[in-house]
Design a protein around this motif. Structure first.
Motif, short mmCIF file in Angstrom:
data_model
loop_
_atom_site.label_atom_id
_atom_site.label_comp_id
_atom_site.label_asym_id
_atom_site.label_seq_id
_atom_site.Cartn_x
_atom_site.Cartn_y
_atom_site.Cartn_z
N PRO A 294 -92.20 -18.73 51.10
CA PRO A 294 -93.15 -19.40 50.20
C PRO A 294 -94.53 -18.78 50.32
CG PRO A 294 -92.80 -20.74 52.15
CD PRO A 294 -91.83 -19.60 52.24
N PRO A 295 -95.30 -18.82 49.25
CA PRO A 295 -96.67 -18.31 49.35
C PRO A 295 -97.49 -19.16 50.30
CG PRO A 295 -96.33 -19.48 47.27
CD PRO A 295 -94.98 -19.37 47.91
N LEU A 296 -98.38 -18.50 51.04
CA LEU A 296 -99.26 -19.20 51.97
C LEU A 296 -100.57 -19.50 51.27
CD1 LEU A 296 -98.63 -17.05 55.18
CD2 LEU A 296 -97.54 -19.19 54.51
N ARG A 297 -100.92 -20.77 51.23
CA ARG A 297 -102.15 -21.21 50.57
C ARG A 297 -102.86 -22.22 51.45
NH1 ARG A 297 -98.46 -21.97 46.04
NH2 ARG A 297 -98.64 -20.28 44.54
N GLY A 298 -104.20 -22.26 51.33
CA GLY A 298 -104.95 -23.27 52.04
C GLY A 298 -106.32 -22.79 52.45
N ALA A 299 -107.16 -23.76 52.82
CA ALA A 299 -108.52 -23.44 53.25
C ALA A 299 -108.52 -22.85 54.65
CB ALA A 299 -109.37 -24.71 53.21
N GLY A 325 -113.43 -20.10 53.41
CA GLY A 325 -112.72 -19.60 52.24
C GLY A 325 -111.46 -20.37 51.93
N TYR A 326 -110.76 -19.88 50.91
CA TYR A 326 -109.50 -20.48 50.50
C TYR A 326 -108.50 -19.36 50.23
CZ TYR A 326 -106.09 -23.61 48.42
OH TYR A 326 -104.95 -24.32 48.17
N ARG A 327 -107.33 -19.46 50.86
CA ARG A 327 -106.27 -18.49 50.65
C ARG A 327 -105.49 -18.90 49.40
NH1 ARG A 327 -102.19 -16.53 55.49
NH2 ARG A 327 -101.34 -14.67 54.44
N ILE A 328 -105.65 -18.15 48.32
CA ILE A 328 -105.03 -18.53 47.05
C ILE A 328 -103.59 -18.05 46.94
CG2 ILE A 328 -107.24 -18.64 45.86
CD1 ILE A 328 -106.70 -15.90 44.70
N SER A 329 -103.20 -17.09 47.76
CA SER A 329 -101.82 -16.61 47.82
C SER A 329 -101.65 -15.93 49.17
CB SER A 329 -101.52 -15.64 46.68
OG SER A 329 -102.28 -14.45 46.80
N THR A 330 -100.43 -15.48 49.45
CA THR A 330 -100.19 -14.86 50.75
C THR A 330 -101.13 -13.69 51.03
OG1 THR A 330 -97.87 -15.55 50.76
CG2 THR A 330 -98.46 -13.71 52.19
N ARG A 448 -113.40 -13.23 66.06
CA ARG A 448 -113.30 -14.35 65.11
C ARG A 448 -112.46 -15.47 65.74
NH1 ARG A 448 -114.14 -11.70 60.10
NH2 ARG A 448 -115.73 -10.11 60.55
N VAL A 449 -112.91 -16.68 65.58
CA VAL A 449 -112.15 -17.85 66.02
C VAL A 449 -112.27 -18.91 64.94
CG1 VAL A 449 -111.88 -19.66 67.76
CG2 VAL A 449 -112.61 -17.37 68.45
N GLY A 450 -111.13 -19.49 64.53
CA GLY A 450 -111.19 -20.51 63.48
C GLY A 450 -109.86 -21.17 63.25
N PHE A 451 -109.64 -21.67 62.04
CA PHE A 451 -108.39 -22.34 61.70
C PHE A 451 -107.99 -21.97 60.28
CE2 PHE A 451 -111.37 -25.11 59.62
CZ PHE A 451 -110.68 -25.59 58.51
N GLY A 452 -106.70 -22.07 60.02
CA GLY A 452 -106.17 -21.86 58.68
C GLY A 452 -105.30 -23.02 58.27
N GLY A 453 -105.55 -23.58 57.12
CA GLY A 453 -104.81 -24.78 56.67
C GLY A 453 -103.62 -24.45 55.79
N TRP A 454 -102.87 -23.39 56.10
CA TRP A 454 -101.69 -23.05 55.28
C TRP A 454 -100.41 -23.31 56.06
CZ3 TRP A 454 -105.64 -19.19 55.67
CH2 TRP A 454 -105.57 -18.40 56.83
#
Length: 454
Positions: A294-299, A325-330, A448-454
């Protein structure tokens, strides 16, 4: 033949027979015809003998199982009468009545007149002890349970006979929480009502592809071809429709308990009325292709920090910043960036340095490889930088172009990475002490340190 009512019955059985009424003469078991030409099988005899022994030991529940097996082996009145005795010993009057009524209805021609009269008298005696309860089920297709025993469909459509005492009335249905109520019944209860309203704990999902060869998967699990319907846990789920060499569709569907929706290509989830009953989902095909990833999407968000060199200058500078940012697709994301940089630059005289501060605001396009745990990342962007010197003098704002390249590790949404960062500051305004009109290039490395909501 072994029977509770036969010549060799134990004392406990005899007492129960007297309590019911004399259902058979001492010479032979209840329900025995005057003459039977078909011999009894060994299995029948063994079930009856075991039932009599278990009954004599007071193990009435086990005796019921043996008498039922005997009746299945050879349908006749004797096992049914003994079955009624065992049920009565457990105070299960409706079951005892049902056994005797079945004996009278189907095997009366093998019973002596006095046996029939005794059975009818016992039925009347037990029926006087029974109360009735009416059960209102919601949803109506739920399975009714009385004292943990599932009842036949339609049982709740009419009053249910119960012996005096406490009883557990329950219901269960797929997609709903179980419900149960303890009721006390007396022989005078004729109109007691028990309402069992089951609370939904799943939602309906109906998937229609319009193509009998198109596969359906939910959360990457292949389910069917063409069409599928079933219950799904509440929450967000990935519904995919795909065909090898053909179109692919993927939708994030929010499932709500007690609600129903239909998912179709080019449409996604559309609310529909909740079905009255659960259709039987077709078994998954023996061979069905694995769904595509599935495509990966999320803030996403990252905090950044690093060091850099400005070409033509001596000494290293430092930088901190953030990426939202926002990941609109993989492979693609859109992001906003902010950086604060501070580095020494030489004055015009060349015999001293001054600190150049830079606050940079802008945006960019983030490009990512498809790995779920590790990926290469590149960000191309730009914006405006506001510069000022350590002395307080400001040479003003300039445009900048930024390029970050590196890699990133992903632990269930926790992002950690390293990146090389190159920035081109497009000129500026000279001051009395510093020349800034020429473009400046910085090259550095950062974490870089952070989080991905996908």
């Amino acid at each position: 033949m072994s029977s509770l009512l036969g010549r060799s019955k134990p004392r406990a059985a005899l007492a129960l027979t007297i309590a019911l009424a004399t259902i058979a003469p001492p010479a032979r078991a209840a329900g025995e015809p005057a003459a039977e030409t078909t011999p009894l099988s060994d299995a029948y005899k063994q079930h009856m003998a075991n039932g009599v022994k278990l009954y004599g030991d007071g193990n009435f529940a086990a005796a019921i199982v043996e008498f039922q097996a005997a009746y299945a082996e050879r349908p006749r009145a004797s096992p049914l009468v003994n079955l009624a005795l065992a049920h009565k010993s457990l105070f299960q009057y409706p079951q005892a009545i049902a056994a005797l009524e079945l004996a009278l209805r189907k095997h009366a021609d093998t019973m002596e007149p006095e046996d029939k009269a005794a059975a009818e008298s016992a039925i009347a005696e037990m029926r006087a002890l029974i109360g009735y309860v009416k059960v209102e089920l919601s949803p109506p297709h739920a399975v009714l349970l009385v004292d943990d025993e599932p009842q036949a469909p339609g049982t709740a459509d009419k009053p249910i006979p119960l012996g005096p005492g406490r009883h557990r009335i329950g219901a269960r249905a797929e997609g709903y929480e179980d419900a149960e109520e303890i009721v006390t019944i007396t022989s005078k209860e004729q109109d007691k009502v028990v309402k069992l309203a089951l609370v939904p704990n799943k939602g309906w999902v109906v998937v229609k592809t319009g193509d009998p060869e198109m596969a359906i998967a939910i959360d990457q699990v292949p389910l069917a071809l063409g069409q599928w319907a079933g219950l799904v846990e509440p929450g967000t789920h990935l519904v995919q429709m795909y065909r090898q060499g053909g179109p692919e569709y993927a939708f994030q569907v929010l499932v709500v308990a007690g609600k129903a929706q239909e998912v179709r290509p080019d449409v996604g989830g559309v609310p529909i009325a909740v079905p009255r009953s659960l259709p039987t989902a077709p078994p998954p095909p023996t061979k069905i292709a694995k769904p595509p990833e599935p495509p990966l999407r999320g803030a996403y968000a990252n905090a950044t920090g690093g060091v850099f060199l400005m070409l033509g200058e001596e000494g290293a500078g430092g930088m901190v910043g953030a990426r939202l940012g926002y990941r609109i697709s993989t492979p693609i994301g859109l992001e906003f960036l902010f950086d604060y940089a501070n580095n020494p630059i030489a004055t015009k005289s060349g015999d001293s340095t001054v600190r150049l501060n830079s606050a940079r605001f802008g945006g960019g396009v983030r490009l990512m490889s498809p790995g779920r745990k590790a990926r290469f990342v590149a960000t191309i962007g730009g914006g405006l930088a506001y510069n000022w010197l350590g002395s307080g003098e400001s040479p003003g704002g300039v445009a900048f172009i930024n390029l970050d390249t590196g890699f990133e590790l992903d632990w269930s949404g926790v992002l950690v990475g390293l990146a090389a960062q190159q920035t081109l500051l497009l000129g500026g305004t000279d001051t009395a002490d510093v020349e800034l009109a020429d473009p400046r290039v910085t090259v550095g490395i950062g974490a870089r340190v952070g989080f991905g909501g996908w």
